[in-house]
Write a protein that holds these residues in place. Structure first.
Motif, PDB file in Angstrom:
ATOM      1  N   LEU A 182       0.814  -1.205   0.000  1.00 18.33           N
ATOM      2  CA  LEU A 182       0.000   0.000   0.000  1.00 18.33           C
ATOM      3  C   LEU A 182       0.854   1.263   0.000  1.00 18.33           C
ATOM      4  CD1 LEU A 182      -1.903  -2.298   1.086  1.00 18.33           C
ATOM      5  CD2 LEU A 182      -3.152  -0.486   2.273  1.00 18.33           C
ATOM      6  N   VAL A 183       2.097   1.151   0.448  1.00 20.73           N
ATOM      7  CA  VAL A 183       2.989   2.315   0.508  1.00 20.73           C
ATOM      8  C   VAL A 183       3.113   2.964  -0.862  1.00 20.73           C
ATOM      9  CG1 VAL A 183       5.359   3.073   0.918  1.00 20.73           C
ATOM     10  CG2 VAL A 183       4.289   1.437   2.475  1.00 20.73           C
ATOM     11  N   THR A 184       3.202   2.162  -1.898  1.00 23.92           N
ATOM     12  CA  THR A 184       3.377   2.697  -3.251  1.00 23.92           C
ATOM     13  C   THR A 184       2.104   2.631  -4.090  1.00 23.92           C
ATOM     14  OG1 THR A 184       4.179   0.526  -3.996  1.00 23.92           O
ATOM     15  CG2 THR A 184       5.833   2.132  -3.287  1.00 23.92           C
ATOM     16  N   GLU A 185       1.186   1.702  -3.785  1.00 21.01           N
ATOM     17  CA  GLU A 185       0.051   1.474  -4.668  1.00 21.01           C
ATOM     18  C   GLU A 185      -1.247   2.141  -4.216  1.00 21.01           C
ATOM     19  OE1 GLU A 185      -0.472  -2.526  -5.993  1.00 21.01           O
ATOM     20  OE2 GLU A 185       1.688  -2.930  -6.088  1.00 21.01           O
ATOM     21  N   LEU A 186      -1.286   2.664  -2.987  1.00 18.48           N
ATOM     22  CA  LEU A 186      -2.513   3.299  -2.510  1.00 18.48           C
ATOM     23  C   LEU A 186      -2.268   4.625  -1.791  1.00 18.48           C
ATOM     24  CD1 LEU A 186      -5.628   2.848  -2.252  1.00 18.48           C
ATOM     25  CD2 LEU A 186      -5.156   1.961   0.046  1.00 18.48           C
ATOM     26  N   PHE A 187      -1.253   4.690  -0.962  1.00 24.08           N
ATOM     27  CA  PHE A 187      -1.043   5.885  -0.144  1.00 24.08           C
ATOM     28  C   PHE A 187      -0.808   7.162  -0.942  1.00 24.08           C
ATOM     29  CE2 PHE A 187       0.388   3.605   4.021  1.00 24.08           C
ATOM     30  CZ  PHE A 187      -0.866   3.034   4.108  1.00 24.08           C
ATOM     31  N   PRO A 188      -0.025   7.134  -2.014  1.00 27.79           N
ATOM     32  CA  PRO A 188       0.165   8.383  -2.776  1.00 27.79           C
ATOM     33  C   PRO A 188      -1.149   8.926  -3.332  1.00 27.79           C
ATOM     34  CG  PRO A 188       1.868   6.791  -3.345  1.00 27.79           C
ATOM     35  CD  PRO A 188       0.848   6.055  -2.537  1.00 27.79           C
ATOM     36  N   GLN A 189      -2.018   8.037  -3.810  1.00 30.38           N
ATOM     37  CA  GLN A 189      -3.309   8.467  -4.344  1.00 30.38           C
ATOM     38  C   GLN A 189      -4.194   9.025  -3.228  1.00 30.38           C
ATOM     39  OE1 GLN A 189      -1.654   5.667  -4.862  1.00 30.38           O
ATOM     40  NE2 GLN A 189      -1.985   4.822  -6.911  1.00 30.38           N
ATOM     41  N   ALA A 190      -4.158   8.410  -2.047  1.00 29.95           N
ATOM     42  CA  ALA A 190      -4.954   8.890  -0.920  1.00 29.95           C
ATOM     43  C   ALA A 190      -4.503  10.280  -0.490  1.00 29.95           C
ATOM     44  CB  ALA A 190      -4.852   7.914   0.251  1.00 29.95           C
ATOM     45  N   GLU A 191      -3.200  10.485  -0.423  1.00 34.77           N
ATOM     46  CA  GLU A 191      -2.684  11.803  -0.047  1.00 34.77           C
ATOM     47  C   GLU A 191      -3.073  12.856  -1.075  1.00 34.77           C
ATOM     48  OE1 GLU A 191       1.196  11.994   2.349  1.00 34.77           O
ATOM     49  OE2 GLU A 191       1.540  10.323   0.972  1.00 34.77           O
ATOM     50  N   ALA A 192      -3.000  12.501  -2.345  1.00 34.38           N
ATOM     51  CA  ALA A 192      -3.341  13.453  -3.401  1.00 34.38           C
ATOM     52  C   ALA A 192      -4.804  13.872  -3.337  1.00 34.38           C
ATOM     53  CB  ALA A 192      -3.030  12.847  -4.772  1.00 34.38           C
ATOM     54  N   LYS A 193      -5.665  12.948  -2.912  1.00 30.63           N
ATOM     55  CA  LYS A 193      -7.100  13.240  -2.837  1.00 30.63           C
ATOM     56  C   LYS A 193      -7.542  13.709  -1.450  1.00 30.63           C
ATOM     57  CE  LYS A 193      -8.749  10.264  -6.598  1.00 30.63           C
ATOM     58  NZ  LYS A 193      -9.517  11.320  -7.279  1.00 30.63           N
ATOM     59  N   GLY A 194      -6.633  13.743  -0.510  1.00 31.11           N
ATOM     60  CA  GLY A 194      -6.989  14.185   0.834  1.00 31.11           C
ATOM     61  C   GLY A 194      -7.825  13.187   1.598  1.00 31.11           C
ATOM     62  N   VAL A 195      -7.633  11.906   1.301  1.00 29.21           N
ATOM     63  CA  VAL A 195      -8.377  10.838   1.975  1.00 29.21           C
ATOM     64  C   VAL A 195      -7.551  10.311   3.140  1.00 29.21           C
ATOM     65  CG1 VAL A 195      -9.322   8.505   1.733  1.00 29.21           C
ATOM     66  CG2 VAL A 195      -9.664  10.193  -0.088  1.00 29.21           C
ATOM     67  N   GLY A 196      -8.140  10.275   4.319  1.00 28.57           N
ATOM     68  CA  GLY A 196      -7.441   9.778   5.493  1.00 28.57           C
ATOM     69  C   GLY A 196      -7.299   8.270   5.464  1.00 28.57           C
ATOM     70  N   ILE A 197      -6.280   7.752   6.138  1.00 30.23           N
ATOM     71  CA  ILE A 197      -6.029   6.319   6.209  1.00 30.23           C
ATOM     72  C   ILE A 197      -6.102   5.863   7.667  1.00 30.23           C
ATOM     73  CG2 ILE A 197      -4.330   4.482   5.892  1.00 30.23           C
ATOM     74  CD1 ILE A 197      -5.461   5.405   3.259  1.00 30.23           C
ATOM     75  N   ILE A 198      -7.016   4.925   7.935  1.00 25.82           N
ATOM     76  CA  ILE A 198      -7.149   4.279   9.236  1.00 25.82           C
ATOM     77  C   ILE A 198      -6.603   2.863   9.085  1.00 25.82           C
ATOM     78  CG2 ILE A 198      -8.750   3.518  11.031  1.00 25.82           C
ATOM     79  CD1 ILE A 198     -10.723   5.659   9.897  1.00 25.82           C
ATOM     80  N   VAL A 199      -5.675   2.489   9.937  1.00 26.95           N
ATOM     81  CA  VAL A 199      -5.011   1.187   9.793  1.00 26.95           C
ATOM     82  C   VAL A 199      -5.539   0.189  10.815  1.00 26.95           C
ATOM     83  CG1 VAL A 199      -2.824  -0.058   9.969  1.00 26.95           C
ATOM     84  CG2 VAL A 199      -2.922   2.169   8.819  1.00 26.95           C
ATOM     85  N   ARG A 200      -6.152  -0.884  10.318  1.00 22.42           N
ATOM     86  CA  ARG A 200      -6.576  -1.972  11.190  1.00 22.42           C
ATOM     87  C   ARG A 200      -5.555  -3.122  11.103  1.00 22.42           C
ATOM     88  NH1 ARG A 200      -9.799  -2.753   6.601  1.00 22.42           N
ATOM     89  NH2 ARG A 200     -10.138  -4.898   5.867  1.00 22.42           N
ATOM     90  N   LEU A 201      -5.629  -4.019  12.070  1.00 18.38           N
ATOM     91  CA  LEU A 201      -4.712  -5.163  12.148  1.00 18.38           C
ATOM     92  C   LEU A 201      -3.241  -4.746  12.095  1.00 18.38           C
ATOM     93  CD1 LEU A 201      -6.679  -7.648   9.883  1.00 18.38           C
ATOM     94  CD2 LEU A 201      -6.432  -7.768  12.359  1.00 18.38           C
ATOM     95  N   PRO A 202      -2.863  -3.701  12.831  1.00 17.71           N
ATOM     96  CA  PRO A 202      -1.465  -3.254  12.786  1.00 17.71           C
ATOM     97  C   PRO A 202      -0.486  -4.286  13.322  1.00 17.71           C
ATOM     98  CG  PRO A 202      -2.629  -2.185  14.594  1.00 17.71           C
ATOM     99  CD  PRO A 202      -3.670  -2.892  13.779  1.00 17.71           C
ATOM    100  N   LEU A 203      -0.991  -5.219  14.142  1.00 18.96           N
ATOM    101  CA  LEU A 203      -0.124  -6.270  14.693  1.00 18.96           C
ATOM    102  C   LEU A 203      -0.412  -7.627  14.068  1.00 18.96           C
ATOM    103  CD1 LEU A 203      -0.148  -5.270  18.483  1.00 18.96           C
ATOM    104  CD2 LEU A 203       1.614  -4.791  16.763  1.00 18.96           C
ATOM    105  N   ALA A 204      -1.115  -7.633  12.941  1.00 18.95           N
ATOM    106  CA  ALA A 204      -1.389  -8.883  12.218  1.00 18.95           C
ATOM    107  C   ALA A 204      -1.994  -9.934  13.138  1.00 18.95           C
ATOM    108  CB  ALA A 204      -0.122  -9.410  11.546  1.00 18.95           C
TER     109      ALA A 204
END
Length: 328
Positions: A182-204
Motif C-alpha cells: 500500500l505504501v506505493t500502490e494506494l497511499f500516494p493516491q490517498a494523499e493526493a485526494k486528501g483521503v485519510g487512512i485508518i489502519v486496522r490489524l497493525p499487529l497482524a
C-alpha cells in the motif's frame, strides 16, 4: 498523544486509536462489561480520542458499551462505526432502507444524534463499483444522521474505486510490516485526494507482538483458529494472510536481525506504521488496560531509522510478499 487530521476535510484525532471488535466478544475470550468500560476509560486517560466499532461486533454489544461509556465521558471522543456485514445486508441485500435501519440502530446504541464516521464494512466489490451505496450515504449525511462517510476495504483495487467517490473522508485498510504494498500502490493516491487512512490489524492479529510460538493455540471460537486459512472470511483479516508458521519465521527474523535493542516487537510494528505520513490513525485492539497503555505510548517513540525501514522493506520484498494469501 500526538494528533493527526483524518482526511483533508475531517477532524483531529489521536494517532493511536482503539479498535473495538474485541469488546463485542465475537471471538476468543469474553470481555466483561466492567473490563470493557475500564479499557475505554484508560484509553481516554492516555490520549486516545478515536474508537472504531461496527454494528455487527457482538450484534451491537460493542456499540452499546461504547454508548454507555460516552454518557459518563466529558472528553471529545470521535466514534466510527460500520455498515455492511450484518445478515440483513451481507452479501447481496443492500438497499437504502437496510442502510438507514442499520444507522438508526447504531445511533440508538451509541446514544448520539449523529455518527462521526460511518464506514462501509468490506462490502462486495461490485457494489462499490456500482456506486449507489455512496449516494445513499450522501443522503444520510445531508439529513445529519452521519457527519462523514468512508469505507473499510480489503484490496488496493477497492480502495482506488472508493476514492473516485465525492465526499469520501477515509479508507480503513490492513497495513503492517507484513503487508507493505500500500505504501506505493494506494497511499500516494490517498494523499493526493486528501483521503485519510485508518489502519486496522497493525499487529497482524497479534502475530507481530512476538508473543506467539509454534505451540500457541487459540480457542475454537477465535478467528485465529477458525479463519486461519480463510474458511470464514477473507484470510487477510487473520495473520495478515500469512500461514501462521511462516509468520512466526518472519517474526524471528525481525527479532534477530532488525529489531532495535531499545524497542519491543509491538513498538517496532506500531511505530513503523506511524512513520508513514499518509496514515491518520492506527486502531490496535486491547483486551486489557495494560495493552492500552502500551499502545498509546508508541505515539511518543521517535521515528525508526532509515536503516530499519530499509531492512523491513527488503525482507518484505524478498520473502514475505510471496507468502501472502487472499485479496490484497
Amino acid at each position: 498523544m500526538k494528533n493527526r487530521k483524518l482526511g483533508v476535510n475531517g477532524f483531529n484525532i489521536g494517532e493511536v486509536g482503539l479498535g473495538c471488535w474485541q469488546l463485542g466478544a465475537d471471538w476468543g475470550k469474553d470481555i466483561s462489561r466492567e473490563t470493557a468500560l475500564n479499557i475505554l476509560n484508560e484509553s481516554v486517560k492516555n490520549g486516545i480520542t478515536f474508537f472504531d466499532t461496527a454494528d455487527v461486533y457482538g450484534n451491537g454489544k460493542s456499540e452499546t458499551v461504547i454508548g454507555e461509556f460516552l454518557k459518563t465521558c466529558d472528553d471529545p471522543i470521535r466514534v466510527a462505526t460500520k455498515f455492511g456485514r450484518a445478515g440483513d445486508a451481507y452479501p447481496d441485500k443492500y438497499s437504502k432502507d437496510v442502510l438507514r435501519k442499520s444507522v438508526e440502530g447504531s445511533l440508538q446504541r451509541l446514544g448520539v444524534e449523529s455518527i462521526d464516521l460511518l464506514q462501509l464494512h468490506c462490502i462486495p466489490t461490485h457494489y462499490l463499483k456500482e456506486g449507489r451505496v455512496f449516494d445513499w450515504l450522501r443522503e444520510l449525511q445531508q439529513e445529519g444522521l452521519i457527519k462523514h462517510f468512508g469505507a473499510s476495504v480489503e484490496t488496493v483495487e477497492e480502495g482506488l474505486i472508493c476514492m473516485q467517490q465525492e465526499g469520501l473522508l477515509s479508507l480503513q485498510v490492513i497495513f503492517n510490516v507484513f503487508r507493505q504494498k500500500l505504501v506505493t500502490e494506494l497511499f500516494p493516491q490517498a494523499e493526493a485526494k486528501g483521503v485519510g487512512i485508518i489502519v486496522r490489524l497493525p499487529l497482524a492479529s497479534g502475530l507481530l507482538s512476538g508473543k506467539f510460538d509454534k505451540n500457541t493455540s487459540f480457542p475454537e471460537n477465535d478467528h485465529r483458529n477458525y479463519n486461519r486459512n480463510g474458511d470464514a472470511f477473507n484470510v487477510g483479516e487473520t495473520f495478515a494472510g500469512l500461514p501462521f508458521e511462516k509468520g512466526l519465521e518472519f517474526v524471528d527474523t525481525i527479532k534477530n536481525n532488525i529489531l532495535p535493542d531499545n524497542l519491543t516487537m509491538v513498538q517496532l510494528a506500531l511505530r513503523w506504521i506511524l512513520d508513514h505520513q499518509a496514515v491518520s490513525c492506527i486502531i490496535p485492539g486491547a483486551s486489557s488496560t495494560k495493552q492500552v497503555i502500551s499502545n498509546a505510548e508508541v505515539s511518543n517513540i521517535k521515528a525508526l531509522s532509515p536503516e530499519t525501514h530499509l531492512a523491513l522493506a527488503q525482507l518484505y520484498k524478498s520473502e514475505i510478499h510471496s507468502n501472502i494469501r487472499g485479496g490484497y
